[in-house]
Design an enzyme around this catalytic site. Sequence first.
Site, PDB file in Angstrom:
ATOM      1  N   ARG A  16       1.128  -1.365  -0.001  1.00 15.46           N
ATOM      2  CA  ARG A  16       0.091   0.176   0.155  1.00 15.46           C
ATOM      3  C   ARG A  16       0.714   1.691   0.146  1.00 15.46           C
ATOM      4  O   ARG A  16       0.746   2.144   0.033  1.00 15.46           O
ATOM      5  CB  ARG A  16      -0.728   0.063   1.316  1.00 15.46           C
ATOM      6  CG  ARG A  16      -2.538  -1.231   0.802  1.00 15.46           C
ATOM      7  CD  ARG A  16      -3.188  -1.300   2.073  1.00 15.46           C
ATOM      8  NE  ARG A  16      -1.849  -0.975   3.803  1.00 15.46           N
ATOM      9  CZ  ARG A  16      -2.723  -0.761   4.754  1.00 15.46           C
ATOM     10  NH1 ARG A  16      -3.337  -0.294   4.805  1.00 15.46           N
ATOM     11  NH2 ARG A  16      -1.636  -0.820   5.979  1.00 15.46           N
ATOM     12  N   LEU A  18       0.863   3.370  -2.790  1.00 17.14           N
ATOM     13  CA  LEU A  18       0.583   4.765  -2.963  1.00 17.14           C
ATOM     14  C   LEU A  18      -0.669   5.577  -2.267  1.00 17.14           C
ATOM     15  O   LEU A  18      -0.945   6.101  -1.636  1.00 17.14           O
ATOM     16  CB  LEU A  18       0.213   4.217  -4.005  1.00 17.14           C
ATOM     17  CG  LEU A  18      -0.682   5.085  -4.966  1.00 17.14           C
ATOM     18  CD1 LEU A  18       0.304   6.161  -5.290  1.00 17.14           C
ATOM     19  CD2 LEU A  18      -1.905   5.123  -6.253  1.00 17.14           C
ATOM     20  N   GLY A 448     -22.085   3.489  11.560  1.00 21.93           N
ATOM     21  CA  GLY A 448     -21.913   2.833  12.580  1.00 21.93           C
ATOM     22  C   GLY A 448     -20.617   2.833  13.464  1.00 21.93           C
ATOM     23  O   GLY A 448     -19.764   2.939  13.928  1.00 21.93           O
ATOM     24  N   ARG A 531      -7.716   4.168  -0.816  1.00 23.84           N
ATOM     25  CA  ARG A 531      -9.684   2.743   0.585  1.00 23.84           C
ATOM     26  C   ARG A 531      -8.463   1.554   0.382  1.00 23.84           C
ATOM     27  O   ARG A 531      -8.764   1.378  -1.427  1.00 23.84           O
ATOM     28  CB  ARG A 531     -10.610   3.632   0.404  1.00 23.84           C
ATOM     29  CG  ARG A 531     -11.286   2.066   0.750  1.00 23.84           C
ATOM     30  CD  ARG A 531     -11.525   2.170   2.803  1.00 23.84           C
ATOM     31  NE  ARG A 531     -12.233   0.952   3.155  1.00 23.84           N
ATOM     32  CZ  ARG A 531     -12.145   0.597   4.000  1.00 23.84           C
ATOM     33  NH1 ARG A 531     -11.331   1.006   4.653  1.00 23.84           N
ATOM     34  NH2 ARG A 531     -13.319  -0.115   4.374  1.00 23.84           N
ATOM     35  N   ASP A 615     -25.688  -4.083   7.309  1.00 24.31           N
ATOM     36  CA  ASP A 615     -25.673  -2.994   6.481  1.00 24.31           C
ATOM     37  C   ASP A 615     -25.882  -4.352   4.938  1.00 24.31           C
ATOM     38  O   ASP A 615     -24.895  -5.378   5.290  1.00 24.31           O
ATOM     39  CB  ASP A 615     -24.007  -2.796   6.128  1.00 24.31           C
ATOM     40  CG  ASP A 615     -24.079  -1.841   7.634  1.00 24.31           C
ATOM     41  OD1 ASP A 615     -25.300  -0.974   7.895  1.00 24.31           O
ATOM     42  OD2 ASP A 615     -22.926  -1.348   7.480  1.00 24.31           O
ATOM     43  N   CYS A 659     -24.936   2.101   0.189  1.00 25.62           N
ATOM     44  CA  CYS A 659     -23.748   3.362  -0.113  1.00 25.62           C
ATOM     45  C   CYS A 659     -23.372   3.568  -1.600  1.00 25.62           C
ATOM     46  O   CYS A 659     -23.123   2.219  -2.457  1.00 25.62           O
ATOM     47  CB  CYS A 659     -23.162   3.817   0.439  1.00 25.62           C
ATOM     48  SG  CYS A 659     -21.937   2.760   0.805  1.00 25.62           S
ATOM     49  N   GLU A 681     -26.778   6.549   0.974  1.00 27.71           N
ATOM     50  CA  GLU A 681     -25.882   7.940   0.408  1.00 27.71           C
ATOM     51  C   GLU A 681     -25.881   7.948  -0.559  1.00 27.71           C
ATOM     52  O   GLU A 681     -27.162   8.134  -1.836  1.00 27.71           O
ATOM     53  CB  GLU A 681     -24.583   6.995   0.226  1.00 27.71           C
ATOM     54  CG  GLU A 681     -23.265   8.723  -1.146  1.00 27.71           C
ATOM     55  CD  GLU A 681     -23.543   8.419  -2.195  1.00 27.71           C
ATOM     56  OE1 GLU A 681     -23.874   9.698  -2.691  1.00 27.71           O
ATOM     57  OE2 GLU A 681     -24.301   7.644  -2.961  1.00 27.71           O
ATOM     58  N   HIS A 711     -16.709  10.825   2.164  1.00 27.12           N
ATOM     59  CA  HIS A 711     -15.926  10.486   2.110  1.00 27.12           C
ATOM     60  C   HIS A 711     -14.962  12.109   1.255  1.00 27.12           C
ATOM     61  O   HIS A 711     -13.732  11.963   0.891  1.00 27.12           O
ATOM     62  CB  HIS A 711     -16.298   9.945   0.669  1.00 27.12           C
ATOM     63  CG  HIS A 711     -16.492   8.475   1.138  1.00 27.12           C
ATOM     64  ND1 HIS A 711     -15.301   7.071   1.371  1.00 27.12           N
ATOM     65  CD2 HIS A 711     -17.471   7.203   0.491  1.00 27.12           C
ATOM     66  CE1 HIS A 711     -16.159   6.249   1.861  1.00 27.12           C
ATOM     67  NE2 HIS A 711     -17.237   6.224   1.653  1.00 27.12           N
TER      68      HIS A 711
END
EC number: 2.1.1.14
Length: 770
Positions: A16, A18, A448, A531, A615, A659, A681, A711
């Site tokens: 990860r 980047l 949540g 993410r 969810d 979402c 969303e 976000h």
Amino acid sequence: MLLTNNLGYPRVGAFRELKKANEAYWAKKSSVEELLDTAKKIREGNWKTQKDAGIDLIPSNDFSFYDQVLDLTLTVGAIPARYHSLLNKVDNNYSLDLYFAMARGFQQEGIDVTAMEMTKWLDTNYHYMVPEFTKDQEFKLTSEKFLNEYNEAKSLGIETKPVLLGPITYLLIGKEKEAGFDRIDLLDKLVPVYEQILSKLAEAGAQYVQIDEPFLALDLDAKVKALYQPTFEKLAAAAKNIKLIATTYFEALKDNEDIAVNLPIHALHLDLVRGENQLDTVLAKVPASLTLSLGIVEGRNIWKNDYEKSLVKIKQAVDALGKDRVWIAPSSSLLHVPFDLDNEHNEQSLPAAVKNWLAFAKQKLAEVKDLAVLAEGEVDAETTKRFEANKAAAESRRTSPLIHKPEVKTRTSNITDDDAKRTSVFADRKAAQQAKFNLPAFPTTTIGSFPQTKDVRKWRADLKKGSITQEEYDKAIAEETENTIRLQEQLDIDVLVHGEFERNDMVEYFGEQLAGYAFTQNGWVQSYGSRCVKPPIIYGDVYRPEDMTVRWSSYAQSLTNRPVKGMLTGPVTILQWSFVRNDQPRSTTTYQIALAILDEVQALEKAGIKIIQIDEPAIREGLPLRKADQKDYLNWAVRAFRVSSSNVEDDTQIHTHMCYSEFNNVIEDIAAMDADVITIETSRSQMKLLNAFAGDFKYPNDIGPGVYDIHSPRVPSKDEMVDLLRKAKAVVPSEQLWVNPDCGLKTRAWPETKAALESMVEAAKILRAE
């Protein structure tokens, strides 16, 4: 020789790199030069890895700092007007400040602009930034990223194949931002920019260009179908000596076969994993000038390729076309799988037997090369050895006692329709729930999770390393949970959450407590921007050995008189966001998970948790791309949710959350889930997504449209949220409305979280007064 062709490679780095570089840049802790240097190292490493693996057609322009669709939006100059104030905030190479503002919003130096919409890339968990189009939309070549990266690879002695998202697909995945026009009618304005791109690549000496047109494998109307031939004729003319490759994936061509095989291109890529049998009809239609790229190695899942099975398909194509007109490739870009299986060393989380069944991106390159060599016929000793190992791995997986649990299969097969129904209708349940909770109009809640700070992540890492004891860890989590409960009380939120500080990820956390799962240390996959997720691996029958969430939910409820939601992930989302076994129907695996979630729901209810959120953000994502296949999926997906949520008392309130999806064509199925409350969303679309819930079909249950975008780092004002709630009230009756953010707050910082929630509660109170 059979050439080997790769469509795209993971770009976040094996560890990860980047993600970390992006976030350091956003936090102003590193320079643009440091970010660009990290990106360059990742690209160089990816190209060299593919060259060393023997890949003949290596992609470039598949790298992205955030999203490849956003890259193209910047390249073709489709920059929405609200970002024009940022046009002078660019670095010399990549317009990074403007680019990240389009992705994340921008709120500083007196400028406040929202981010572009984000939604799922076809039926994956990858999110792209939705292009925005106006009636008088103009396009112009604004970025030469495609050329810079081609030349960068060439300077290393590596010839690459630049990758472009095709113009038709690009327009179709966008949105009209005003009425009175069809975005596909902008094609005549857009194609000249593609012609410029191809002309520049031709001048630079590019030999191949890959043009991704996944919509060729989707349902298309006659108008769009008629556009492919003339569009590709223009592209072919501009390409001069470049050999164009039209790439399709995630589905079979079906009724679009005749269009695809007759395009003026050098090669056509087929997904032979999702469209396993399409060679049977395509081969008879292939003209003598066309090469086929066979997407035979799964690009979206992590199971080893079955060489014997694949070689049958390859032989079928070679017999019809000859070796010089057949390429071997993954089914899609390898963006959707982890980087390298060799980075996995923990046999407790990933047993050796299960690891032996897997292949990540680097290993899939080797599979592509092995299949090309095996199909060629002149097989060296090392390839023969790998072939035998491949056959042994396939056999061990078929016969392993790790996989099959008869008692789980029996319980799953015994599910009845009564197991998927609430006892009473929604109106009766709502009355019982209101009597129990006495919530105000426009009740407030969150989705949540609360911010997972460096401290929270460090506690988890220290526990794994043994640096702290379980008792020390639990004490820290308890304190963070209590602080969060007190903050929510102080903010006057109506329905609280415990914050989920004990959870690493909304799917991985549950997978770690369910049987039939394995886990990676470094199996990171990009979901959007910075993410990344580590999808757990479902390798066997799934069941719940013990309670998963009761402890921390009960603890949080003991701290307050306000209701605290129990937080669970739904069966379809656990399926979709895992790497799923491919040796039984996905529906069967989903029902197994649904029964495990049901067991947890009933345990929470027994412990006194009377509001439970399950969810399901991925239920729309899993919708098959072809309409003919959708109803069957929706039937079992909705039924699985109902199995997980139905066997509770009337005054137990079931919530769900979704979402970054389009709901219009599945709204009746979402209603059929029969959750008491759904949160969605909607803020990036300015509540326009809510129209699906208030059109000809009136959504019957309660709904919480997100009033701010979690976000983005920007903090919306109270007035902005009030305005969104008024828009919501205009289409949904007030008595059905809840007030909440778009999604969980895990990735946000505490200061912005507190400020935004404070404004959110004030906005709800203003609506109550009105």
